[in-house]
Design a protein around this motif. Structure first.
Motif, PDB file in Angstrom:
ATOM      1  N   THR A 160       0.843  -1.187   0.000  1.00 18.19           N
ATOM      2  CA  THR A 160       0.000   0.000   0.000  1.00 18.19           C
ATOM      3  C   THR A 160       0.886   1.247   0.000  1.00 18.19           C
ATOM      4  O   THR A 160       2.094   1.151   0.213  1.00 18.19           O
ATOM      5  CB  THR A 160      -0.897   0.036   1.255  1.00 18.19           C
TER       6      THR A 160
ATOM      7  N   SER B  77       3.561   1.393  -2.613  1.00 20.77           N
ATOM      8  CA  SER B  77       3.011   1.416  -3.969  1.00 20.77           C
ATOM      9  C   SER B  77       1.999   2.549  -4.062  1.00 20.77           C
ATOM     10  O   SER B  77       1.319   2.860  -3.075  1.00 20.77           O
ATOM     11  CB  SER B  77       2.321   0.072  -4.267  1.00 20.77           C
TER      12      SER B  77
ATOM     13  N   GLU C 256      -0.736   2.439  -5.376  1.00 20.83           N
ATOM     14  CA  GLU C 256      -2.067   1.845  -5.232  1.00 20.83           C
ATOM     15  C   GLU C 256      -1.957   0.516  -4.492  1.00 20.83           C
ATOM     16  O   GLU C 256      -0.907  -0.112  -4.470  1.00 20.83           O
ATOM     17  CB  GLU C 256      -2.728   1.623  -6.596  1.00 20.83           C
ATOM     18  N   ASP C 257      -3.066   0.088  -3.890  1.00 19.74           N
ATOM     19  CA  ASP C 257      -3.075  -1.170  -3.150  1.00 19.74           C
ATOM     20  C   ASP C 257      -3.076  -2.355  -4.108  1.00 19.74           C
ATOM     21  O   ASP C 257      -3.761  -2.330  -5.132  1.00 19.74           O
ATOM     22  CB  ASP C 257      -4.319  -1.265  -2.257  1.00 19.74           C
ATOM     23  N   TRP C 258      -2.303  -3.352  -3.793  1.00 24.14           N
ATOM     24  CA  TRP C 258      -2.409  -4.634  -4.478  1.00 24.14           C
ATOM     25  C   TRP C 258      -1.945  -5.705  -3.515  1.00 24.14           C
ATOM     26  O   TRP C 258      -1.276  -5.435  -2.528  1.00 24.14           O
ATOM     27  CB  TRP C 258      -1.596  -4.670  -5.780  1.00 24.14           C
TER      28      TRP C 258
END
Length: 396
Positions: A176, A201, A203-205
């Motif tokens: 995140t 990051s 964006e969340d993954w």
């Protein structure tokens, strides 16, 4: 002369490599060699020249590893050799430069100085390429950070399970903007750790990392040293790339269970010195000889009593001073589960024991353990209690 040329032309693979490099690479490759298989090639390692390097590959079809070592290439090529036997031969050789030479797909001569050994091989073309190469590298970790995250969650992982949709044999990794989160559970305990000062990051993954992959990574960290570790996500596999190592594992299908809803809320928490608590658990736990190995907790005001017993034989009791404002409460926890969590919290001066108000009415509400401060991984451990009873007195 014609005979000599014919013999030279029949050499299909010939390299010279430092023995210590080869031995270390073969030892690490053993982690992904299939122990029992109906396909003989899976009990082999593939030796393949790549430019001025020798690549050693192994796979059990769920994991694959490639380790490269520098070498002098006389004749480029590839050969598959029995993994354990080849390692034993190399490990038994004296230190120095080892020459490997194969004629056709038959016997490989392994020599150092005047010592020569040989063993049968299989064609390198028979070795399976399990996963396609990775082109999507998502994150870079410092090896110490990644090792710490794995070390904190590994004890709470369930057993490996390859059935589709079952994820308790895997740890969740979520990247995140705030940092890295990892979660693992075996349905009796749950570990949640978060490192907020490392790779992030925009964006969340998230991805599931199976237990066998994490154990293999743990075994490689000493060899990796201070080299950064890259994480890649392919359509079929998760990839870790570091220094001269490349490790891949089949992606786990499905989604991780919703762990957020399991984390309880509590109004009060018991504050206890971490070192005193750890030492008391170590001493008391040996008094319960049963398979469960239970420790009973009695919290009353500023007193915590720890008790373990083998009925009719012996009993151990310890008293600790705590800061607790909740009502009197008694519950039991398994010593084995406690001791899997406590070593990761020992750097904190004080330990917090969170006890939800609903723990007596609902036995499936877990007890929480976390450090008061000084834990860079912000660890939270949840343990399922048994034999809960709660008093009505609440402290001011």
């Amino acid at each position: 002369a014609k005979s000599q040329r014919s013999m030279a032309e029949s050499i299909s693979f010939s390299v010279r490599v430092r023995g210590t490099d080869l031995e270390m690479a073969l030892r690490d490759a053993q982690t992904c060699v299939a122990s029992r298989t109906s396909a003989p090639i899976l009990g082999h390692v593939l030796l393949e020249t790549q430019g001025s390097e020798l690549a050693i590959r192994a796979t059990d079809l769920t994991r694959a590893i490639r380790v490269t070592v520098p070498c002098l290439v006389d004749v480029p090529g590839a050969i598959a050799l029995r993994a354990r036997k080849f390692f034993d031969v190399v490990a038994s050789f004296p230190r120095g430069e080892i020459q490997l030479e194969t004629r056709g797909n038959a016997f490989t001569a392994i020599s150092i100085g005047g010592l020569i050994a040989s063993m049968p091989g299989m064609s390198g073309s028979n070795f399976p390429i399990v996963f396609p190469s990775c082109d999507d590298w998502k994150a870079r970790f410092e090896p110490g950070t990644l090792a710490g995250l794995i070390r904190h969650v590994l004890p709470s992982l369930g057993e490996d399970n390859e059935e589709a949709g079952l994820a308790t044999g895997s740890a969740l990794m979520r990247l995140t903007p705030a940092g890295i989160l990892m979660v693992a559970t075996d349905n009796y305990r749950l570990s949640r750790v978060e490192y907020r000062d490392s790779t992030s990051s925009p964006e969340d993954w998230e991805v599931l990392l199976p237990r066998h992959l994490l154990k293999t990574l743990t075994s490689l960290f000493p060899a990796i040293g201070k080299a950064p570790v890259d994480l890649g996500i392919g359509s079929e596999a998760v990839h870790f790339r570091c220094a001269n190592y490349l490790l891949a594992s089949r992606r786990v299908p499905g989604r991780y269970p919703s762990f957020e809803s399991v984390i309880p809320r509590w109004e009060y928490e018991a504050v206890v010195p971490t070192r005193d608590f750890y030492d008391a658990i170590e001493r008391v736990k040996s008094f319960d000889d049963s398979a469960l190995g239970m420790i009973r907790f009695d919290l009353q005001g500023r007193n915590l009593e720890l008790r373990a017993q083998t009925k009719g034989v012996y009993e151990g009791v310890e008293q600790l001073a705590v800061n607790w404002k909740g009502g009197d409460i008694r519950f039991c926890l398994r010593a084995q589960y406690l001791m899997s969590c406590l070593p990761h919290l020992r750097k904190s001066e004080n330990l917090l024991i969170g006890i939800p108000d609903t723990v007596a009415a609902q036995k499936r509400v877990p007890i929480a353990l976390t450090a008061q401060q000084g834990d860079p991984y912000n660890s939270l451990y949840l343990l399922m209690p048994t034999a809960v009873s709660r008093g009505m007195n609440e402290r001011n």
